[in-house]
Design a protein around this motif. Structure first.
Motif, PDB file in Angstrom:
ATOM      1  N   ILE A  13      -9.959 -11.964 -20.084  1.00  0.00           N
ATOM      2  CA  ILE A  13      -9.813 -13.355 -19.624  1.00  0.00           C
ATOM      3  C   ILE A  13      -8.352 -13.778 -19.716  1.00  0.00           C
ATOM      4  O   ILE A  13      -7.815 -14.435 -18.809  1.00  0.00           O
ATOM      5  CB  ILE A  13     -10.721 -14.286 -20.450  1.00  0.00           C
ATOM      6  CG1 ILE A  13     -12.201 -13.986 -20.156  1.00  0.00           C
ATOM      7  CG2 ILE A  13     -10.415 -15.746 -20.145  1.00  0.00           C
ATOM      8  CD1 ILE A  13     -13.167 -14.663 -21.129  1.00  0.00           C
TER       9      ILE A  13
ATOM     10  N   LEU B  99     -13.557  -8.465 -23.215  1.00  0.00           N
ATOM     11  CA  LEU B  99     -13.588  -9.584 -22.271  1.00  0.00           C
ATOM     12  C   LEU B  99     -12.614 -10.682 -22.680  1.00  0.00           C
ATOM     13  O   LEU B  99     -11.961 -11.292 -21.819  1.00  0.00           O
ATOM     14  CB  LEU B  99     -15.014 -10.133 -22.164  1.00  0.00           C
ATOM     15  CG  LEU B  99     -15.231 -11.244 -21.144  1.00  0.00           C
ATOM     16  CD1 LEU B  99     -14.712 -10.855 -19.758  1.00  0.00           C
ATOM     17  CD2 LEU B  99     -16.717 -11.605 -21.058  1.00  0.00           C
TER      18      LEU B  99
ATOM     19  N   MET C  98     -17.814 -18.160 -13.769  1.00  0.00           N
ATOM     20  CA  MET C  98     -17.026 -18.076 -14.994  1.00  0.00           C
ATOM     21  C   MET C  98     -17.282 -19.306 -15.856  1.00  0.00           C
ATOM     22  O   MET C  98     -17.469 -19.198 -17.085  1.00  0.00           O
ATOM     23  CB  MET C  98     -15.540 -17.950 -14.654  1.00  0.00           C
ATOM     24  CG  MET C  98     -14.642 -17.765 -15.867  1.00  0.00           C
ATOM     25  SD  MET C  98     -12.879 -17.611 -15.438  1.00  0.00           S
ATOM     26  CE  MET C  98     -12.838 -15.939 -14.792  1.00  0.00           C
TER      27      MET C  98
ATOM     28  N   LEU D 233     -17.020 -16.927 -26.055  1.00  0.00           N
ATOM     29  CA  LEU D 233     -16.090 -16.668 -24.961  1.00  0.00           C
ATOM     30  C   LEU D 233     -15.018 -17.730 -24.755  1.00  0.00           C
ATOM     31  O   LEU D 233     -13.989 -17.429 -24.151  1.00  0.00           O
ATOM     32  CB  LEU D 233     -16.872 -16.483 -23.658  1.00  0.00           C
ATOM     33  CG  LEU D 233     -17.861 -15.312 -23.617  1.00  0.00           C
ATOM     34  CD1 LEU D 233     -18.541 -15.229 -22.255  1.00  0.00           C
ATOM     35  CD2 LEU D 233     -17.164 -13.995 -23.937  1.00  0.00           C
TER      36      LEU D 233
ATOM     37  N   ALA E 272     -20.491 -19.021 -17.579  1.00  0.00           N
ATOM     38  CA  ALA E 272     -20.390 -18.118 -18.730  1.00  0.00           C
ATOM     39  C   ALA E 272     -19.843 -18.848 -19.954  1.00  0.00           C
ATOM     40  O   ALA E 272     -20.363 -18.699 -21.070  1.00  0.00           O
ATOM     41  CB  ALA E 272     -19.495 -16.929 -18.388  1.00  0.00           C
TER      42      ALA E 272
ATOM     43  N   ILE F  60     -15.334  -5.142 -17.105  1.00  0.00           N
ATOM     44  CA  ILE F  60     -14.740  -5.752 -18.293  1.00  0.00           C
ATOM     45  C   ILE F  60     -13.671  -4.861 -18.919  1.00  0.00           C
ATOM     46  O   ILE F  60     -12.581  -5.337 -19.274  1.00  0.00           O
ATOM     47  CB  ILE F  60     -15.843  -6.092 -19.312  1.00  0.00           C
ATOM     48  CG1 ILE F  60     -16.742  -7.196 -18.740  1.00  0.00           C
ATOM     49  CG2 ILE F  60     -15.239  -6.521 -20.645  1.00  0.00           C
ATOM     50  CD1 ILE F  60     -17.953  -7.512 -19.591  1.00  0.00           C
TER      51      ILE F  60
ATOM     52  N   ALA G 110     -22.981 -13.254 -20.708  1.00  0.00           N
ATOM     53  CA  ALA G 110     -22.656 -14.291 -21.695  1.00  0.00           C
ATOM     54  C   ALA G 110     -23.740 -14.513 -22.752  1.00  0.00           C
ATOM     55  O   ALA G 110     -23.427 -14.522 -23.958  1.00  0.00           O
ATOM     56  CB  ALA G 110     -22.322 -15.607 -20.985  1.00  0.00           C
TER      57      ALA G 110
ATOM     58  N   MET H 206     -19.350 -12.046 -16.061  1.00  0.00           N
ATOM     59  CA  MET H 206     -19.290 -12.927 -17.228  1.00  0.00           C
ATOM     60  C   MET H 206     -20.559 -13.767 -17.365  1.00  0.00           C
ATOM     61  O   MET H 206     -21.119 -13.905 -18.460  1.00  0.00           O
ATOM     62  CB  MET H 206     -18.068 -13.848 -17.143  1.00  0.00           C
ATOM     63  CG  MET H 206     -16.751 -13.175 -17.475  1.00  0.00           C
ATOM     64  SD  MET H 206     -15.332 -14.325 -17.329  1.00  0.00           S
ATOM     65  CE  MET H 206     -15.758 -15.568 -18.553  1.00  0.00           C
TER      66      MET H 206
END
Length: 418
Positions: free
Chosen positions: A124, A120, A151, A162, A154, A55, A97, A93
């Motif tokens: 992203i 993160l 992903m 997120l 997550a 990350i 999460a 992730m």
């Protein structure tokens, strides 16, 4: 006048007394921390240790520069470099999460969470920016179908932490990368779930899902149910941990989305949960009194991901009545101590190395590289439970194998029909 000998003796005595006082202070602090919170502290520090290289480097734009690409002996890393970075990011992730979704507070743990969450969100953005050095590959090869799915999982597990904070440009880029996955197909096994959950995720962010990919995944996985909590991974049954790595957790998350659009009934979703709970019973019994568990089947380099299904059942508060949440906490803690404390699973820069319990590159599968190993984070899902949850506050409890091998009473196990 004190002579030199006496002066040295007094100095030595002072050092001993000071050292003992500091040791007593540390021991007292440790004793004051309840055992469940000691476990939580260990879990959170370990997850940070595993996840932070991925990350923080992604946030700094140095993931491709700094992440090693270790591959099985005899293989060349050139191909793996096309896919391994997205593997590392997507899998990490999905594992962190639920933990990152917890609200901030003044604890040391919260500071770790916030640091990873903030990084993160930057990472992203970098991952889907075509002009960024750490732009990740969604566009070629089949493997990105898999790791985009983690992903997606997550984002589904922690939308407020997120997804919602992302800027609109990044959100649109993610939409386009996920839709680009439709140009490829994958294996006729658990990969159908990856394609299905990618489409289901798109449906939650205002895009039209591909109904064929969704329906095919739903129908085939259900057809492959073998009974007693076990699915086959494709038409043929394989005795391995894929029911935990992928099938149960992703099917339950997939069906949860489909119930919202009425493409799956509530009864079908409840049945999928019941089957995952049954499989979790086996997972808890796999853990030996010393924290070891059987290294059988494919992909054992995924380490603690073998207990993702058990952790998700605990996270959902769906454990059977006879399983005290502390049983699971203590059992999985024993696994983590057995695996991560007694053997070195990291290189000198903190990256995971190929192996099951230590550096064992010869047991890695042909499709495995450094990024693949970050499935290990999936074993930490119960960190998404707050510190005052019974999972963390209940007194220590022996798990089934520990009871069985120490002469204690334990619940007999029987086949279930659903």
């Amino acid at each position: 006048m004190i002579n030199l000998k006496k002066l040295l003796s007094l100095c030595f005595l002072a050092i001993v007394l000071l050292t003992n006082a500091n040791a007593q202070k540390k021991n007292k602090t440790k004793e004051q921390l309840p055992s469940g919170l000691q476990d939580r502290q260990y879990w959170s520090n370990l997850l940070y240790k595993i996840a932070s290289p991925v990350i923080l480097n992604l946030a700094n734009g140095t993931l491709k520069q700094n992440m090693p690409v270790e591959v099985p002996p005899g293989n060349k890393p050139e191909f793996y470099k096309k896919v391994t970075y997205l593997e590392a990011v997507g899998r990490t992730m999905a594992g962190v999460a639920p933990w990152l979704a917890l609200p901030d507070d003044n604890s040391d743990e919260s500071k770790l969470r916030k640091k990873l969450r903030d990084a993160l969100l930057i990472g992203i953005r970098n991952a889907v920016d075509p002009q960024h050095p750490d732009y990740l590959n969604f566009r070629t090869e089949s493997q990105p179908i898999v790791d985009a799915a983690y992903m997606a999982q997550a984002f589904l597990r922690a939308p407020k932490a997120l997804w919602e904070p992302l800027d609109e440009v990044t959100k649109q880029r993610i939409r386009e990368e996920f839709k680009a996955l439709r140009t490829r197909t994958g294996a006729y096994n658990n990969w159908l779930l990856f394609a299905g959950i990618n489409e289901a995720f798109l449906s939650t962010i205002g895009e039209q899902a591909d109904p064929v990919r969704v329906e095919f995944a739903k129908r085939k996985i259900l057809e492959w149910y073998q009974g007693d909590g076990w699915y086959s991974d494709g038409p043929s049954f394989s005795m391995d941990y894929y029911n935990s790595y992928v099938i149960h957790p992703m099917l339950v998350d997939f069906f949860q989305i489909l119930t919202q659009s009425k493409k799956v009934s509530q009864d079908d979703y409840n049945l999928a949960v019941k089957r995952m709970v049954r499989y979790a019973e086996f997972s808890e019994r796999f853990i030996a009194p010393d924290g070891s568990y059987p290294p059988f089947g494919r992909s054992i380099t995924y380490r603690t991901a073998a207990f993702q299904a058990l952790g998700q059942v605990a996270l959902m508060h769906k454990l059977p009545e006879y399983i005290d949440p502390a049983q699971v906490r203590c059992a999985v803690s024993a696994v983590m101590h057995r695996m991560y404390d007694q053997q070195n699973n990291f290189d000198s820069n903190g990256w995971l190395v190929l192996g099951f319990c230590g550096s064992q590159p010869d047991i890695a599968d042909s499709y495995t590289s450094t990024g693949s190993l970050y499935m290990a984070t999936l074993g930490f899902l119960p960190l998404g439970l707050p510190a005052d949850d019974p999972f963390w506050t209940n007194p220590p409890a022996d798990w089934t194998a520990k009871k069985a091998w120490s002469g204690q009473t334990f619940k007999k196990d029987y086949h279930v029909e659903y």
